[in-house]
Enzyme design. Structure first.
Site, short mmCIF file in Angstrom:
data_model
loop_
_atom_site.label_atom_id
_atom_site.label_comp_id
_atom_site.label_asym_id
_atom_site.label_seq_id
_atom_site.Cartn_x
_atom_site.Cartn_y
_atom_site.Cartn_z
N ASN A 1 6.56 -3.60 58.63
CA ASN A 1 7.97 -3.92 58.39
C ASN A 1 8.81 -2.70 58.05
O ASN A 1 10.01 -2.68 58.31
CB ASN A 1 8.04 -4.96 57.26
N SER B 1 13.50 -5.28 66.80
CA SER B 1 14.89 -5.67 66.49
C SER B 1 15.54 -6.14 67.78
O SER B 1 15.11 -5.75 68.88
CB SER B 1 15.67 -4.47 65.96
N TYR C 1 18.09 4.32 66.81
CA TYR C 1 17.47 3.10 66.28
C TYR C 1 16.98 2.20 67.43
O TYR C 1 15.83 1.72 67.42
CB TYR C 1 18.47 2.36 65.40
N ALA D 1 16.30 2.93 70.56
CA ALA D 1 15.18 3.52 71.30
C ALA D 1 13.89 3.43 70.49
O ALA D 1 12.81 3.19 71.03
CB ALA D 1 15.49 4.97 71.66
N SER D 2 14.00 3.62 69.16
CA SER D 2 12.79 3.54 68.33
C SER D 2 12.22 2.12 68.35
O SER D 2 11.01 1.93 68.39
CB SER D 2 13.08 4.00 66.89
N LYS D 3 13.09 1.12 68.32
CA LYS D 3 12.60 -0.26 68.32
C LYS D 3 12.07 -0.66 69.70
O LYS D 3 11.12 -1.45 69.80
CB LYS D 3 13.71 -1.21 67.85
N1 LIG Z 1 18.22 -6.12 58.22
C1 LIG Z 1 18.37 -6.40 59.50
O1 LIG Z 1 19.40 -6.98 59.92
C2 LIG Z 1 17.30 -6.06 60.50
C3 LIG Z 1 17.47 -6.47 61.84
C4 LIG Z 1 16.49 -6.16 62.77
C5 LIG Z 1 15.34 -5.49 62.36
N2 LIG Z 1 15.20 -5.10 61.06
C6 LIG Z 1 13.98 -4.38 60.71
O2 LIG Z 1 13.35 -5.03 59.61
C7 LIG Z 1 12.67 -4.07 58.80
C8 LIG Z 1 13.13 -4.20 57.34
O3 LIG Z 1 14.53 -3.97 57.28
P1 LIG Z 1 15.40 -4.23 55.95
O4 LIG Z 1 16.75 -4.66 56.43
O5 LIG Z 1 14.64 -5.08 55.00
O6 LIG Z 1 15.56 -2.74 55.41
P2 LIG Z 1 15.53 -2.18 53.91
O7 LIG Z 1 16.12 -0.82 54.02
O8 LIG Z 1 16.13 -3.14 52.97
O9 LIG Z 1 13.98 -2.10 53.59
C9 LIG Z 1 13.15 -1.18 54.28
C10 LIG Z 1 11.97 -0.85 53.40
O10 LIG Z 1 11.16 0.12 54.08
C11 LIG Z 1 10.82 1.14 53.16
N3 LIG Z 1 10.57 2.42 53.82
C12 LIG Z 1 11.45 3.23 54.45
N4 LIG Z 1 10.85 4.36 54.86
C13 LIG Z 1 9.55 4.26 54.49
C14 LIG Z 1 8.43 5.11 54.60
N5 LIG Z 1 8.52 6.32 55.17
N6 LIG Z 1 7.25 4.69 54.12
C15 LIG Z 1 7.13 3.48 53.52
N7 LIG Z 1 8.16 2.62 53.37
C16 LIG Z 1 9.36 3.01 53.84
C17 LIG Z 1 12.04 1.24 52.24
O11 LIG Z 1 11.73 1.92 51.03
C18 LIG Z 1 12.41 -0.22 52.04
O12 LIG Z 1 11.70 -0.82 50.98
C19 LIG Z 1 12.99 -2.70 59.42
O13 LIG Z 1 11.95 -2.30 60.26
C20 LIG Z 1 14.25 -2.97 60.20
O14 LIG Z 1 14.44 -2.05 61.25
C21 LIG Z 1 16.15 -5.37 60.12
#
Ligand SMILES: NC(=O)c1ccc[n+]([C@@H]2O[C@H](COP(=O)([O-])OP(=O)(O)OC[C@H]3O[C@@H](n4cnc5c(N)ncnc54)[C@H](O)[C@@H]3O)[C@@H](O)[C@H]2O)c1
Length: 258
Positions: A86, A138, A151, A153-155
Site C-alpha cells: 500500500n 490507482s 505518479y 506512470a509509476s502506477k
Molecule cells: N488517496 C487516494 O485517493 C488514492 C487513490 C489511488 C491510489 N492511492 C494509493 O493508495 C496508497 C495509500 O495512499 P494514501 O492516500 O493512504 O496515502 P498517505 O500518504 O496517507 O499514506 C501513505 C503511507 O505510505 C507511507 N510511506 C511513504 N513512503 C514510504 C516508504 N518509503 N516506506 C514505507 N512507507 C512509506 C507513508 O508514511 C504513509 O503512512 C498509495 O499507494 C496511493 O498511491 C491513493
C-alpha cells in the site's frame, strides 16, 4: 466479520496512516495477525486503533530495511500469508518543470518499493505453497491527468509488474493482484481541504459521487487476500466509484435531481 484471517499473518506497507491504516484496522477486525510497516508511527497510536498490531519501521525504498523487516516477521511469526503493498507517494508536476529527483522518488517508493517487498516475501510464500500479494495501483494508471506523469506512470508500472509476477508465482499457488482506488481524502492529496467548487468538480467525475473511504478499499483488499479470490490473479480491479464508467457521470446525477 465477513472473512476470517485467524492464524494468518498479513503485512501492510504504509500501514501507519491513511488507507493503509484503514486496511490494518480491517485485517485486525478479521482476526489476522497484522504487521504494519511504515517510515514512522505516531506514538499516540499505542493505545488506539493500532494497539496489538506489530509495528515495524521500514523504508520500502531501502533493500536492507525491507530485508530486516521481513526477517523480523518471519522469525517472530514463522509465516507470511498476505502482503499488501500500500505504501506510496504522490508526485505532481508538469514534465517540463518537474524536478528529476521527485520523479525518481516517485518510482522509488511506488515501483521499487513494491518490487522489493514482493521479492522479500516470495521465499516464505513458496515454502507455504500459498500466498497473496495485493498491490495499490490507482485509476491514474489508466486515466491520464495533467501533472500526473510521474505518479500515473509509476502506477501503470505497478499494474504491469503485477501481471508478470502473477505469472511467475502461479505454480506456487501465490496470487498477485492490483486494485485501483479513486479519490480518498488523505494527507496525500488534501482533497478534504479544497474549496467546495473544486471538490464538486472532482466528485462530478464519479458515478457514485461521494468521496471514497478507506473502508471501501479494505472491502476489496480483504476479498483479494482471502480464499474467495483463489482463482483470481494478475488482475487490476477497479474500486473507484465509477471513474472508468463514463466520461461525464454527472449527467446522470443532474437528471436524477430533476
Ligand atoms: N488517496 C487516494 O485517493 C488514492 C487513490 C489511488 C491510489 N492511492 C494509493 O493508495 C496508497 C495509500 O495512499 P494514501 O492516500 O493512504 O496515502 P498517505 O500518504 O496517507 O499514506 C501513505 C503511507 O505510505 C507511507 N510511506 C511513504 N513512503 C514510504 C516508504 N518509503 N516506506 C514505507 N512507507 C512509506 C507513508 O508514511 C504513509 O503512512 C498509495 O499507494 C496511493 O498511491 C491513493
Amino acid at each position: 466479520m465477513l472473512i476470517d484471517f485467524a492464524g494468518q499473518v498479513v503485512i501492510v506497507s504504509g500501514g501507519g496512516r491513511g488507507i493503509g491504516r484503514g486496511l490494518v484496522e480491517r485485517f485486525v477486525a478479521e482476526n489476522a495477525t497484522v504487521v504494519a510497516l511504515d517510515l514512522a508511527f505516531d506514538d499516540q497510536d499505542d493505545d488506539g486503533a493500532l494497539a496489538g498490531v506489530r509495528k515495524l519501521q521500514c523504508d520500502v525504498t531501502d533493500t536492507a530495511s525491507v530485508r530486516a523487516a521481513i526477517d523480523a516477521v518471519e522469525s517472530e511469526f514463522g509465516r507470511i500469508d498476505v502482503l499488501v503493498n500500500n505504501a506510496g507517494i504522490n508526485v505532481e508536476g508538469e514534465v517540463e518543470s518537474l524536478d528529476p529527483a521527485r520523479w525518481r522518488a516517485c518510482f522509488d517508493v511506488n515501483v521499487f518499493g513494491v518490487f522489493a517487498l514482493s521479492q522479500a516475501v516470495i521465499p516464505a510464500m513458496k515454502r507455504a505453497g500459498r500466498g497473496r500479494i495485493v498491490n495499490a495501483a490507482s485509476f491514474a494508471a489508466i486515466i491520464p491527468s495533467v501533472g500526473a506523469a510521474a505518479y500515473g506512470a509509476s502506477k501503470a508500472a505497478v499494474v504491469q509488474f503485477t501481471r508478470v509476477l502473477a505469472s511467475e508465482l502461479g505454480p506456487w499457488n501465490i496470487t498477485v493482484n492490483a486494485y485501483a482506488p479513486g479519490m480518498i481524502p488523505t494527507a496525500m492529496n488534501g482533497f478534504a481541504d479544497l474549496p467546495e467548487a473544486r471538490q464538486n468538480r472532482l466528485l462530478d467525475t464519479l458515478s457514485l459521487r461521494r468521496w471514497e473511504r478507506p473502508e471501501d478499499v479494505a472491502d476489496l483488499v480483504c476479498f483479494l487476500a482471502s480464499d474467495y479470490a483463489g482463482y483470481l490473479t494478475g488482475a487490476l480491479i477497479d474500486v473507484s466509484g465509477g471513474k472508468f464508467a463514463t466520461q461525464m457521470p454527472n449527467v446522470a446525477h443532474e437528471r436524477a435531481a430533476l
